[in-house]
Design an enzyme around this catalytic site. Structure first.
Site, PDB file in Angstrom:
ATOM      1  CD  GLU A 260      -3.139  -0.977   0.089  1.00  0.00           C
ATOM      2  OE1 GLU A 260      -2.976   0.016  -0.362  1.00  0.00           O
ATOM      3  OE2 GLU A 260      -3.887  -1.724   0.064  1.00  0.00           O
ATOM      4  NE  ARG A 264      -3.796   2.930  -0.664  1.00  0.00           N
ATOM      5  CZ  ARG A 264      -4.797   2.837  -0.223  1.00  0.00           C
ATOM      6  NH1 ARG A 264      -5.746   4.050   0.355  1.00  0.00           N
ATOM      7  NH2 ARG A 264      -5.600   1.751   0.062  1.00  0.00           N
ATOM      8  CG  ASP A 393      -6.365  -7.306  -7.516  1.00  0.00           C
ATOM      9  OD1 ASP A 393      -5.501  -7.707  -6.926  1.00  0.00           O
ATOM     10  OD2 ASP A 393      -7.087  -6.590  -7.327  1.00  0.00           O
ATOM     11  CD  GLU A 528     -10.970  -1.470  -8.369  1.00  0.00           C
ATOM     12  OE1 GLU A 528      -9.895  -1.369  -7.663  1.00  0.00           O
ATOM     13  OE2 GLU A 528     -11.982  -1.085  -7.960  1.00  0.00           O
TER      14      GLU A 528
END
Length: 629
Positions: A260, A264, A393, A528
């Site tokens: 993360e 980010r 994913d 998404e």
């Protein structure tokens, strides 16, 4: 023999006999006599016909009238744009308009060059069909500097002609600009809540007018930096930059998640550096990148999930020694780029060692990977379960994007990606009932589940991006089928917003394709679907993708917008009367969702060109390398 000579004059003989005269007085008398000779009925018919012709000519020439009205209304004054200013209104009223002089926003490379201005009253709930079109200023300076970035003004080339033909229609241009302004207004509203109630903290809690902390590093602010730049929000960007310069410090005794914080914080800082040229952001990127490196100090070279950026130590979560496959294989774009910028190969070497290990591991099926990998052994765990949703994913996304980032030279990455796509087609692709929607399910020890996370909706955009870069055309056809499914995950819900997880009906006699369990009905403002709509529109120019995105934005405004500032995730997409807000605005709403809305509604192909940039999984654009790099 010489040709006969040509005469250079004309002979004309005029007879003086008779009483012919061409005087105006004679013509008027002659016409009047003929008019008087007509019967009353004939004269009436002629007058009636002339009147019909006059009225018909006026009504069929609206552009003439509009031109006349425009000249009389503005008297040669420069055109104006109507902007949204009432930020304290309740949810979904008709927005008041306010005239102001038009000015170009942001650097010329990163602004939408639509040269029209519109009235955007009625946005965020009601489509504005009464658009007021004016001509824009086509002037511009050759070099413009903003916040340290000096950028050459771009000129249209022959290759731009096809992509910009869609801008020729004034109504389409007006509609596009109104939607772009709607996204800017949504961002300003979200930013107002963050600034007033959560400034410098990780996440806004808009209902309670407070904040939440994850790492204590200003996640929302950093995630939103490049979005503000792309949207041309100069004031907001300037105050955020000041906070980064004066307040942001990574010298903290705090554990952060490697994945993360990479996508980010490191990704956001690198992207903002490339867009602005401001060295402040590169220095901060070097700092956080170096502090994350202890995560790779494992015997297997598979990184730990957590790092203490103050102490320089790393560890697995308390409850397991596993990391998720998506987390360890979706940090490569950022660390590879950090090596390129700093000249220090250690960042790239660390993350590419992970890819080498995963490439040769047993436990895959047709290119599909399990969800977990052990940091001690370096082997897959919990084998037999395959999904393109959570925990796996972005592994597939980054296979393609690393290949693109590196100039399409790393064949192993491409081979793994192509094999995985075939594995999806073979094992995970099914049709729903009654509409026959194509969806991607999950496989657990040979048992197929018609469960599809909203996270899977990254896939249509990734497939389309692959086709754009020369991969098989049938990838684009699959992308179009899947984006229809992702849209239906919104359209078939009572709020028009997608649940976090959907289950698809496959039995004859089903009345609805999408079923949602009670625990899965929440919406987290995820990006998404909007992301994939952006890719599909950028590559196909099919307007329906913009319209679908517009519907989604309207529903975000209707059910998640908080009047005092900010947007909130909700618990129940199936109850429009009581969606039950969760009191949390994820940083990715500003970092990804609104950014992709803006890019979707823009008809400017050079606004973050997909031939020059590749987006990380947090929507931060990083440059595609030339083969010499």
């Amino acid at each position: 023999m010489l040709p006969p000579s040509r005469r250079d004059f004309v002979s004309l003989t005029v007879s003086e006999s008779g009483s012919y005269t061409n005087s105006k007085q004679w013509r008027r008398q002659s016409c009047w006599r003929k008019w008087k000779q007509l019967s009353r009925l004939q004269r009436s018919l002629i007058l009636f016909t002339l009147m019909l012709l006059l009225v018909g000519g006026i009504t069929t020439s609206p552009t003439l009238i509009g031109h006349w009205r425009g000249e009389n209304e503005y008297h040669g004054k420069p055109p104006f744009v109507v902007n949204l200013k009432n930020e304290y209104r309740p949810i979904l009223p008709e927005l008041p308009s306010e005239k102001k002089d038009y000015h170009r926003r942001g650097p010329p490379v990163l602004q939408n060059r639509l040269q029209i201005k519109t009235n955007v009253s009625g946005l965020l709930g009601v489509e504005n069909h009464g658009l007021d079109l004016k001509n824009g200023d086509k002037g511009g300076k050759p070099v413009i500097s903003w916040r340290g970035a000096v950028i050459e003004e771009e000129h249209a080339s022959d290759t731009d002609t096809k992509d910009t033909e869609i801008q020729d229609d004034p109504a389409s241009m007006a509609l596009a600009e109104s939607r772009l302004e709607a996204v800017r207004e949504a961002f300003r509203h979200a930013w107002k809540g963050y600034k007033n109630f959560a400034w410098g903290h990780d996440e806004l809690k808009p209902i309670s007018k407070s904040y939440g902390e994850w790492f204590g590093l200003g996640l929302t602010l950093i995630d939103a930096l490049d979005t503000m730049w792309i949207l041309g929000l100069k004031e907001e960007f300037a105050e955020a930059r000041q906070w980064v310069a004066k307040e942001l410090s990574f010298d903290k005794n705090v554990d952060v998640n490697l994945f993360e914080s990479t996508i980010r914080i490191l990704g956001g800082l690198l992207s903002t550096y490339h867009l602005t040229g401001d060295a402040l952001f590169l220095e901060k990127a070097k700092d956080i990148g170096s502090r994350l490196m202890p995560a790779f100090n494992t015997a297997s070279k598979i990184p730990y999930s957590d790092v203490n950026i103050g102490k320089g130590t790393a560890h697995s979560p308390q409850w397991t020694s596993d990391s998720t496959v998506a987390e360890v294989t979706s940090i490569q774009l950022e660390f590879r780029e950090l090596s390129r910028l700093t000249g220090d190969p250690k960042f790239k070497l660390a993350v590419m060692e992970v890819m080498k290990q995963v490439h040769k591991l047993d436990g895959k099926q047709d290119g599909l990977v399990p969800m977990f990998i052990n940091t001690n052994s370096g082997l897959f765990t919990h084998q037999g379960t395959f999904t393109l949703g959570a925990r796996a994913d972005s592994y597939y996304e980054y296979l393609l994007k690393q290949w693109i980032q590196g100039g399409k030279t790393e064949k192993e990455l491409l081979d793994d990606y192509l094999q995985a796509v075939e594995g999806v087609k073979k094992k995970l692709l099914k049709k729903s009932a009654p509409s026959g929607l194509t969806f991607v399910g999950e496989l657990s020890h040979g048992h197929f589940s018609p469960k599809m996370d909203h996270l899977v909706c990254f896939l249509p955009g990734t497939l389309a991006l692959g086709t754009h870069n020369g991969l098989p055309a049938d990838h684009m056809e699959l992308a179009k089928q899947l984006i229809e499914t992702c849209y239906q995950m919104y359209a078939q819900m009572e709020t028009g917003l997608s649940p976090e997880i959907a289950h698809f009906n496959m039995h004859d006699g089903s009345t609805q394709d999408v079923d949602v369990k009670i625990a899965d009905r929440h919406n987290l403002l995820r990006p998404e679907t909007v992301e994939s709509l952006f890719y599909l529109y950028r590559f196909t120019k099919d307007k329906k993708y913009q319209q679908w995105g517009w519907e989604i934005l309207q529903n975000f405004n209707k059910y998640t917008r908080v009047p005092t500032g900010g947007y909130t995730s909700i618990n129940n997409v199936r109850d429009p009367a009581s969606p039950n807000p969760r009191d949390k605005m994820e940083s990715f709403f500003l970092g990804e969702t609104l950014k992709y809305f803006y890019l979707l509604f823009s008809d400017e192909p050079n606004l973050i060109s997909l031939d020059k940039y590749v987006f990380n999984t947090e929507a931060h654009p990083l440059p595609i390398w030339t083969q010499s790099e």
